[in-house]
Every structure is written in structure tokens, then in C-alpha cells.
Scaffold this motif. Structure first.
Motif, short mmCIF file in Angstrom:
data_model
loop_
_atom_site.label_atom_id
_atom_site.label_comp_id
_atom_site.label_asym_id
_atom_site.label_seq_id
_atom_site.Cartn_x
_atom_site.Cartn_y
_atom_site.Cartn_z
N MET A 252 17.13 7.33 -6.97
CA MET A 252 16.05 6.77 -7.78
C MET A 252 16.24 7.06 -9.27
O MET A 252 15.81 6.29 -10.13
N LEU A 253 16.90 8.20 -9.58
CA LEU A 253 17.14 8.53 -10.99
C LEU A 253 18.12 7.56 -11.65
O LEU A 253 18.18 7.47 -12.88
N ILE A 254 18.89 6.83 -10.83
CA ILE A 254 19.81 5.83 -11.38
C ILE A 254 19.03 4.79 -12.17
O ILE A 254 19.52 4.22 -13.15
N VAL A 255 17.81 4.53 -11.76
CA VAL A 255 16.94 3.60 -12.49
C VAL A 255 16.09 4.34 -13.51
O VAL A 255 15.96 3.90 -14.67
N VAL A 256 15.54 5.46 -13.12
CA VAL A 256 14.58 6.16 -13.96
C VAL A 256 15.20 6.64 -15.27
O VAL A 256 14.64 6.43 -16.36
N ILE A 257 16.36 7.29 -15.20
CA ILE A 257 16.98 7.86 -16.40
C ILE A 257 17.35 6.78 -17.43
O ILE A 257 17.00 6.91 -18.61
N PRO A 258 18.04 5.70 -17.01
CA PRO A 258 18.32 4.66 -18.02
C PRO A 258 17.06 4.05 -18.63
O PRO A 258 17.05 3.74 -19.83
N VAL A 259 16.00 3.89 -17.83
CA VAL A 259 14.76 3.33 -18.37
C VAL A 259 14.18 4.24 -19.44
O VAL A 259 13.74 3.78 -20.51
N ILE A 260 14.18 5.55 -19.19
CA ILE A 260 13.66 6.50 -20.17
C ILE A 260 14.50 6.46 -21.45
O ILE A 260 13.96 6.40 -22.57
N VAL B 177 21.05 -7.57 -14.21
CA VAL B 177 21.06 -6.10 -14.14
C VAL B 177 19.75 -5.55 -13.58
O VAL B 177 19.74 -4.72 -12.67
N VAL B 178 18.61 -6.04 -14.12
CA VAL B 178 17.32 -5.46 -13.75
C VAL B 178 16.91 -5.81 -12.32
O VAL B 178 16.04 -5.16 -11.74
N TRP B 179 17.53 -6.84 -11.73
CA TRP B 179 17.23 -7.16 -10.34
C TRP B 179 18.27 -6.62 -9.38
O TRP B 179 17.96 -6.16 -8.27
N THR B 180 19.53 -6.63 -9.76
CA THR B 180 20.61 -6.22 -8.86
C THR B 180 20.58 -4.71 -8.59
O THR B 180 20.66 -4.27 -7.43
N VAL B 181 20.48 -3.92 -9.67
CA VAL B 181 20.52 -2.46 -9.49
C VAL B 181 19.38 -1.95 -8.61
O VAL B 181 19.61 -1.23 -7.63
N PRO B 182 18.11 -2.30 -8.90
CA PRO B 182 17.03 -1.83 -8.02
C PRO B 182 17.17 -2.34 -6.58
O PRO B 182 16.86 -1.62 -5.63
N THR B 183 17.65 -3.58 -6.42
CA THR B 183 17.83 -4.13 -5.08
C THR B 183 18.84 -3.32 -4.29
O THR B 183 18.63 -2.99 -3.11
N LEU B 184 19.96 -2.98 -4.93
CA LEU B 184 20.98 -2.17 -4.25
C LEU B 184 20.45 -0.78 -3.89
O LEU B 184 20.74 -0.25 -2.81
N ILE B 185 19.65 -0.21 -4.80
CA ILE B 185 19.08 1.12 -4.52
C ILE B 185 18.10 1.05 -3.36
O ILE B 185 18.09 1.92 -2.48
N ILE B 186 17.27 0.00 -3.32
CA ILE B 186 16.31 -0.15 -2.23
C ILE B 186 17.04 -0.34 -0.89
O ILE B 186 16.65 0.24 0.13
N ILE B 187 18.10 -1.12 -0.89
CA ILE B 187 18.89 -1.30 0.34
C ILE B 187 19.49 0.03 0.78
O ILE B 187 19.44 0.40 1.96
N PHE B 188 20.04 0.77 -0.19
CA PHE B 188 20.63 2.07 0.14
C PHE B 188 19.59 3.02 0.72
O PHE B 188 19.82 3.68 1.74
N LEU B 189 18.42 3.10 0.06
CA LEU B 189 17.35 3.99 0.54
C LEU B 189 16.82 3.53 1.90
O LEU B 189 16.46 4.36 2.74
N GLY B 190 16.78 2.22 2.12
CA GLY B 190 16.33 1.71 3.41
C GLY B 190 17.25 2.12 4.54
O GLY B 190 16.81 2.57 5.60
N VAL B 191 18.56 1.96 4.32
CA VAL B 191 19.54 2.36 5.33
C VAL B 191 19.50 3.87 5.56
O VAL B 191 19.54 4.35 6.69
N LEU B 192 19.40 4.62 4.45
CA LEU B 192 19.33 6.08 4.54
C LEU B 192 18.10 6.52 5.33
O LEU B 192 18.17 7.41 6.20
N THR B 193 16.96 5.89 5.05
CA THR B 193 15.72 6.23 5.75
C THR B 193 15.81 5.91 7.24
O THR B 193 15.42 6.72 8.09
#
Length: 303
Positions: free
Chosen positions: A58-66, A98-114
Motif C-alpha cells: 500500500m505504501l507504493i501508492v501512499v509514499i509517491p502521493v505524499i 499510471v494512476v489506474w494501472t498501479v492501484p489496480t495491480l496493487i489491489i490484484i496483488f492484495l486480493g491474491v495474497l488475502t
């Protein structure tokens, strides 16, 4: 006083206001014991890894946004006359990608991990081991914990002893309101409900004295509804069992009525014998003689 001097004074004032607040927060957090992040069992270790992995993803998105928020605020400040002024700008395909692809990949990753860890860390899933597991029946009371060792014929209040390296098969219920059984350093909290039994499988990989607690508010005595988990070597555990068996107290159904009465800051108690049907009877009295497993209840079956 010009605008720059006014801004400096405002900044100085804010710093003076936040310094005591920050110092207070630091002082409070310095006394915190984050037991969840100091696991002593394989389940707790796996849960810590899940927390860390999810946080970093999740920090992959949070840190760049900050960083970009601060950068844009500085780059396009009113006093910067070199910044591009584009009042009619409205779209950038590159930015959209960028703003759609990165979060989508993270959500997919977190979904599989969960999905994966939900099955691996299922509290109903027994721990694979060459060591024979020990069975413990847990009853949440007002405001204390009763631990019954059905294979050993003993019981204790507010103290749980387990041998190191041995899987522990818990069956958990409540003889009062809903509660939650939690040993942070061993992992996984599970709810205790009257008339139901839930299951939990844990293991202690290191010897120690670990905190146990109620993780669900259950009334005025909730804050002191705590117990100690003694993870011991086999010899130490056998000595503990012998000590319990040497006591005079016996946990019959009649004696259980006294133990179950609401009390706060209950001391540790040992019972050298216990009614073998006690746990069954505690659950069955809410279900017309039936014992219902929470997992079975979800499927509409009784056991």
C-alpha cells in the motif's frame, strides 16, 4: 509587517503548539508493547509477514502521493513565476494510465495474497506437526477465562500452560456475552459465543510468559479480563500439570456455578479434577442439549 514575516510567525506558532503534542504522543507510544509484531509462534510469524507485506504494498501508492503533493505545492506556489500556467489543461493519457494501472495491480496483488493467507491461516485448520497436539477447552466468563484440559482431567482459571513445540487445539465458547480470545504473540483472535463453539489452532515455538486477553468489550470488568500463557518445556509442563493435580479443588457442575459468577481481577485457580461433560453442558444448555460448532452453524447443521 510584510507577508513573508507573517508566514514565518504563523509557522513558528504552529511549531510551538505541536511540539508538546508530539512529545506527549512519543511518551505514550514509548510504553506500548506491540506484542503482535513480536511473534513467538509460527501462526504469529505468518500474520506478521502478512501485515508487513500488505503495508509495503500500500505504501507504493501512499509514499509517491505524499511526495508529489508536497512537490506540486512547492512547484506551483504563487511566488514561482517560472511554473507553467495552464488553466485549460484537463487530460493526460500517460497520467491516467499510471494512476489506474498501479492501484489496480496493487489491489490484484492484495486480493491474491488475502485469498491465499485466508486459507493458510484458517483458525479451523490444524497445524501440521509430528508432535501429538494437546487439547484445551476455553470458556469466557464474566470476567475471567476458564481453561479445561479434557485429556488430562484438570482445569485452571486465568492461566494457560502449553508445552513448547506442541500444537494446541482450542475449542472456545462463552457462558456469558460474546467475547474474544486472543494471545497476541501466538496469533489469531477468535470470538467466543454462548451456545456455540469455535476452534483455533496455535503453537508456541519459544518458551515464555505471554499475555492473553479479551479483545472484545464485555462489560465493566473487561479491562482486567486477562490471563497469562506459560509456554514451557515438556518437563516444566509436566511439573505444572502435577502441581495442578495436587490441589484440593475439584470442578464439578456445582462448583462451576460458583466459578462462573461475575468477578473482577480474578486470581489464578487450579482444579485437580473436572467434570468430563462440563464444556459440552455449558454449550448445550443454550441449544436444547445440542452442541453447535460455529462453522456448522453457518451451514445450518448441528452436531
Amino acid at each position: 509587517m510584510n507577508e513573508i514575516q507573517a508566514n514565518v510567525m504563523k509557522t513558528t506558532t504552529l511549531k510551538r503548539l505541536w511540539l508538546p503534542v508530539g512529545a506527549g504522543l512519543a511518551a505514550c507510544l514509548s510504553g506500548c508493547n506491540l506484542d503482535v509484531l513480536d511473534p513467538k509462534g509460527s501462526v504469529g510469524v505468518a500474520e506478521k509477514a502478512l501485515i508487513a507485506t500488505s503495508t509495503w504494498a500500500m505504501l507504493i501508492v501512499v509514499i509517491p502521493v505524499i511526495i508529489l503533493t508536497l512537490l506540486f505545492a512547492w512547484r506551483y506556489r504563487a511566488s514561482n513565476r517560472n511554473a507553467t500556467y495552464a488553466p485549460k489543461w484537463s487530460h493526460s493519457t500517460a497520467i491516467e494510465v499510471v494512476v489506474w494501472t498501479v492501484p489496480t495491480l496493487i489491489i490484484i496483488f492484495l486480493g491474491v495474497l488475502t485469498w491465499k493467507t485466508t486459507h493458510e491461516l484458517d483458525p479451523y485448520r490444524p497445524i501440521e506437526s509430528n508432535v501429538k497436539p494437546i487439547n484445551v477447552e476455553v470458556v469466557a466468563l464474566d470476567w475471567k477465562w476458564l481453561f479445561i484440559y479434557p485429556d488430562l482431567g484438570i482445569a485452571s482459571v486465568n492461566q494457560l500452560a502449553v508445552p513448547v513445540g506442541t500444537p494446541v487445539n482450542f475449542r472456545i465458547t462463552s457462558d456469558s456475552v460474546m467475547n474474544s480470545f486472543f494471545i497476541p504473540q501466538l496469533g489469531t483472535q477468535v470470538y467466543a459465543m454462548a451456545g456455540m463453539q469455535t476452534r483455533l489452532h496455535l503453537i508456541a515455538d519459544e518458551a515464555g510468559d505471554y499475555a492473553g486477553m479479551s479483545a472484545n468489550f464485555s462489560g465493566e470488568g473487561f479491562s482486567d479480563m486477562k490471563f497469562r500463557t506459560l509456554a514451557q518445556s515438556p518437563d516444566e509442563f509436566n511439573a505444572w500439570v502435577a502441581k495442578v493435580k495436587a490441589t484440593q479443588q475439584q470442578l464439578s457442575m456445582d462448583e462451576y456455578g460458583t466459578v462462573a459468577k461475575p468477578s473482577e481481577k480474578a486470581p489464578v485457580q487450579y482444579f485437580s479434577t473436572v467434570d468430563p461433560q462440563l464444556f459440552h453442558n455449558i454449550i448445550a444448555k443454550y441449544n436444547n442439549g445440542h452442541v453447535m460448532d460455529l462453522q456448522d452453524a453457518a451451514c445450518g447443521t448441528k452436531g
